[in-house]
Design a protein around this motif. Structure first.
Motif, PDB file in Angstrom:
ATOM      1  N   PRO A  63      25.782  16.931   9.910  1.00  0.00           N
ATOM      2  CA  PRO A  63      24.230  16.777   9.593  1.00  0.00           C
ATOM      3  C   PRO A  63      23.761  17.443   8.754  1.00  0.00           C
ATOM      4  N   LEU A  64      22.683  17.029   7.956  1.00  0.00           N
ATOM      5  CA  LEU A  64      21.955  17.449   6.891  1.00  0.00           C
ATOM      6  C   LEU A  64      20.548  17.881   7.050  1.00  0.00           C
ATOM      7  N   LEU A  65      20.111  18.870   6.758  1.00  0.00           N
ATOM      8  CA  LEU A  65      18.778  19.263   6.909  1.00  0.00           C
ATOM      9  C   LEU A  65      18.039  19.635   5.658  1.00  0.00           C
ATOM     10  N   ILE A  66      16.763  18.990   5.224  1.00  0.00           N
ATOM     11  CA  ILE A  66      16.464  19.461   3.944  1.00  0.00           C
ATOM     12  C   ILE A  66      15.199  20.592   4.176  1.00  0.00           C
ATOM     13  N   GLY A  67      15.356  21.645   3.762  1.00  0.00           N
ATOM     14  CA  GLY A  67      14.031  22.683   3.835  1.00  0.00           C
ATOM     15  C   GLY A  67      13.485  22.569   2.557  1.00  0.00           C
ATOM     16  N   GLY A  68      12.160  22.024   2.553  1.00  0.00           N
ATOM     17  CA  GLY A  68      11.348  21.951   1.334  1.00  0.00           C
ATOM     18  C   GLY A  68      10.086  22.509   1.423  1.00  0.00           C
ATOM     19  N   TRP A  69       9.647  23.177   0.259  1.00  0.00           N
ATOM     20  CA  TRP A  69       8.346  23.937   0.161  1.00  0.00           C
ATOM     21  C   TRP A  69       7.541  23.260  -0.936  1.00  0.00           C
ATOM     22  N   SER A  70       6.253  22.792  -0.590  1.00  0.00           N
ATOM     23  CA  SER A  70       5.419  22.248  -1.603  1.00  0.00           C
ATOM     24  C   SER A  70       6.055  21.202  -2.532  1.00  0.00           C
ATOM     25  N   LEU A  71       6.307  21.135  -3.757  1.00  0.00           N
ATOM     26  CA  LEU A  71       7.024  20.311  -4.547  1.00  0.00           C
ATOM     27  C   LEU A  71       8.274  19.803  -3.900  1.00  0.00           C
ATOM     28  N   ASN A  94       3.168  17.681   1.295  1.00  0.00           N
ATOM     29  CA  ASN A  94       2.318  16.630   0.942  1.00  0.00           C
ATOM     30  C   ASN A  94       3.035  15.470   0.952  1.00  0.00           C
ATOM     31  N   ALA A  95       2.669  14.227   1.242  1.00  0.00           N
ATOM     32  CA  ALA A  95       3.349  13.046   0.971  1.00  0.00           C
ATOM     33  C   ALA A  95       2.733  12.219  -0.208  1.00  0.00           C
ATOM     34  N   GLN A  96       1.629  12.927  -0.598  1.00  0.00           N
ATOM     35  CA  GLN A  96       0.894  12.510  -1.749  1.00  0.00           C
ATOM     36  C   GLN A  96       0.140  13.402  -2.280  1.00  0.00           C
ATOM     37  N   PHE A  97       0.563  14.284  -3.544  1.00  0.00           N
ATOM     38  CA  PHE A  97       0.022  15.502  -3.808  1.00  0.00           C
ATOM     39  C   PHE A  97      -1.625  14.997  -4.685  1.00  0.00           C
ATOM     40  N   ALA A 104      -9.995  14.909  -0.822  1.00  0.00           N
ATOM     41  CA  ALA A 104      -9.838  16.340  -1.331  1.00  0.00           C
ATOM     42  C   ALA A 104      -9.412  17.301  -0.446  1.00  0.00           C
ATOM     43  N   ASP A 105      -9.640  16.815   0.818  1.00  0.00           N
ATOM     44  CA  ASP A 105      -8.942  17.606   2.007  1.00  0.00           C
ATOM     45  C   ASP A 105      -7.614  17.661   2.285  1.00  0.00           C
ATOM     46  N   ARG A 106      -6.532  16.668   1.363  1.00  0.00           N
ATOM     47  CA  ARG A 106      -5.543  16.558   1.513  1.00  0.00           C
ATOM     48  C   ARG A 106      -4.751  16.500   0.348  1.00  0.00           C
ATOM     49  N   GLY A 107      -5.439  16.981  -0.854  1.00  0.00           N
ATOM     50  CA  GLY A 107      -4.423  17.110  -2.222  1.00  0.00           C
ATOM     51  C   GLY A 107      -5.482  17.403  -3.101  1.00  0.00           C
ATOM     52  N   VAL A 166       6.267  14.994 -11.163  1.00  0.00           N
ATOM     53  CA  VAL A 166       6.699  14.617  -9.791  1.00  0.00           C
ATOM     54  C   VAL A 166       5.388  14.714  -9.025  1.00  0.00           C
ATOM     55  N   LEU A 167       4.653  15.698  -8.962  1.00  0.00           N
ATOM     56  CA  LEU A 167       3.446  15.937  -8.249  1.00  0.00           C
ATOM     57  C   LEU A 167       2.360  14.818  -8.466  1.00  0.00           C
ATOM     58  N   ARG A 168       2.285  14.504  -9.626  1.00  0.00           N
ATOM     59  CA  ARG A 168       1.514  13.411  -9.974  1.00  0.00           C
ATOM     60  C   ARG A 168       1.805  11.993  -9.572  1.00  0.00           C
ATOM     61  N   LYS A 169       3.040  11.700  -9.803  1.00  0.00           N
ATOM     62  CA  LYS A 169       3.335  10.314  -9.593  1.00  0.00           C
ATOM     63  C   LYS A 169       4.328   9.866  -8.443  1.00  0.00           C
ATOM     64  N   GLU A 170       4.959  10.994  -7.849  1.00  0.00           N
ATOM     65  CA  GLU A 170       5.551  10.401  -6.636  1.00  0.00           C
ATOM     66  C   GLU A 170       4.711  10.369  -5.298  1.00  0.00           C
ATOM     67  N   GLU A 171       5.106   9.303  -4.723  1.00  0.00           N
ATOM     68  CA  GLU A 171       4.012   8.814  -3.406  1.00  0.00           C
ATOM     69  C   GLU A 171       4.853   8.540  -2.406  1.00  0.00           C
ATOM     70  N   VAL A 172       4.831   9.307  -1.087  1.00  0.00           N
ATOM     71  CA  VAL A 172       5.571   8.699  -0.133  1.00  0.00           C
ATOM     72  C   VAL A 172       5.007   8.559   1.031  1.00  0.00           C
ATOM     73  N   LEU A 173       3.485   8.627   0.847  1.00  0.00           N
ATOM     74  CA  LEU A 173       2.660   8.156   1.694  1.00  0.00           C
ATOM     75  C   LEU A 173       2.659   6.797   2.504  1.00  0.00           C
ATOM     76  N   SER A 174       3.064   5.994   1.640  1.00  0.00           N
ATOM     77  CA  SER A 174       3.138   4.437   2.013  1.00  0.00           C
ATOM     78  C   SER A 174       4.452   4.264   2.511  1.00  0.00           C
TER      79      SER A 174
END
Length: 249
Positions: A63-71, A94-97, A104-107, A166-174
Motif C-alpha cells: 500500500p502506498l500513501l501520498i503525504g502532500g502539502w500545498s503544491l 486544494n484541488a484547483q489553486f 476567493a474563499d477557495r483559492g 503547476v499551481l496555475r494550470k493543474e486542476e483536479v476539481l473536475s
C-alpha cells in the motif's frame, strides 16, 4: 507480514519552495511506516515536476500513501485521480489553486500567481520571503512555530517557476469523482494561501475524506503539532484498513 509492510509507504511531496526536511518530525512520529520522498527542487518545467512524482509513485510497492502539502497536495490529488495511490494525507491542499473572484474563499487569483513568477526574475529572495511571511498566523508567530520552518532558497528559479505553473494550470476539481481512496485532510482555519473553504470543498466532494480542522492555524498546520497529527492519522489509517476502504489492504 511485519507491521511496516502492512502499513505501507508514505511518499512525501513538499510545498512550493520548501525543503523536504519540513516533514522530518512527521516521519519520526510515524516510525511504523516506510518513508520516501520526491525532490523536485531542481525541476526545469511543469512537465518534469509531474513526471518525477508519477514515476516515484509507480515504483513503490502498495500500500502506498501520498503525504502532500500545498503544491504537493495538488500533485497528490492528481495521482489519486489517476488511481496511483491507496490513501492520501493532505495538508493545506486544494484541488484547483487559481480561482475566479467569486471563489476567493477557495483559492488565489491567477494574476497574483503570475505576478509571483515575474517577481522571481527580478528578486527571487523577496518573493520567497513575502510568501513565507504569509504561512503563519500572528498567534503561531508568537508561539515561535515559524522558527521550525527549514531555511529557504533551496529551489532553483526554474523549479520555482515550474511549481507556479503547476499551481496555475493543474486542476483536479473536475476529477474528484475519480478518486476512490480514503483521504485524511488537515487544514488550518486561518490559512491565507489555501483558504479553509478549499478543505470544506474537498471534504464535501470526496466520499472517503476526513477533515481535521486546526483552529487558529495558517498554511503549515502540521508544524509543531506532528505528534498529535501522527496519532490521529495512524488511528484513521487503521480504521481504513479494517473497513477495507483501500484497495491494497
Amino acid at each position: 507480514m511485519n507491521e511496516l509492510e502492512g502499513n505501507g509507504t508514505i511518499l512525501w511531496l513538499t510545498g512550493w519552495s520548501m525543503a523536504g526536511s519540513v516533514f522530518d518530525r512527521l516521519r519520526e512520529a510515524l516510525p511504523d511506516f516506510h518513508h520516501a520522498a520526491v525532490d523536485y527542487s531542481e525541476a526545469e518545467s511543469q512537465r518534469e515536476m509531474i513526471l518525477l512524482v508519477e514515476i516515484a509513485a509507480q515504483k513503490i510497492k502498495p500500500p502506498l500513501l501520498i503525504g502532500g502539502w500545498s503544491l504537493g497536495g495538488l500533485l497528490a490529488l492528481r495521482l489519486a485521480a489517476k488511481g496511483l495511490t491507496d490513501g492520501l494525507l493532505l495538508f493545506a491542499a486544494n484541488a484547483q489553486f487559481t480561482r475566479p473572484k467569486e471563489e476567493a474563499d477557495r483559492g488565489w487569483a491567477d494574476a497574483y500567481v503570475r505576478q509571483m513568477g515575474a517577481g522571481l526574475l527580478r528578486d527571487r529572495e523577496s518573493v520567497e520571503t513575502k510568501f513565507r511571511q504569509m504561512l503563519f498566523t500572528e498567534l503561531e508567530r508568537e508561539m515561535k512555530i515559524d522558527q521550525n520552518l527549514p531555511p529557504g532558497g533551496v529551489w532553483t528559479v526554474q523549479a520555482l517557476n515550474a511549481g507556479l505553473q503547476v499551481l496555475r494550470k493543474e486542476e483536479v476539481l473536475s476529477r474528484l469523482s475519480h478518486i476512490r481512496c480514503p483521504i485524511f485532510l488537515v487544514h488550518g482555519t486561518e490559512d491565507e494561501i489555501c483558504p479553509y473553504g478549499a478543505a470544506l470543498e474537498l471534504a464535501s466532494l470526496i466520499p472517503h475524506a476526513r477533515l481535521e480542522s486546526i483552529p487558529a492555524s495558517g498554511h503549515v498546520p502540521f508544524l509543531g503539532r506532528e505528534e498529535d497529527i501522527a496519532k490521529r492519522f495512524r488511528s484513521w489509517w487503521n480504521e481504513q484498513s479494517k473497513d477495507g476502504n483501500s484497495a491494497s489492504i
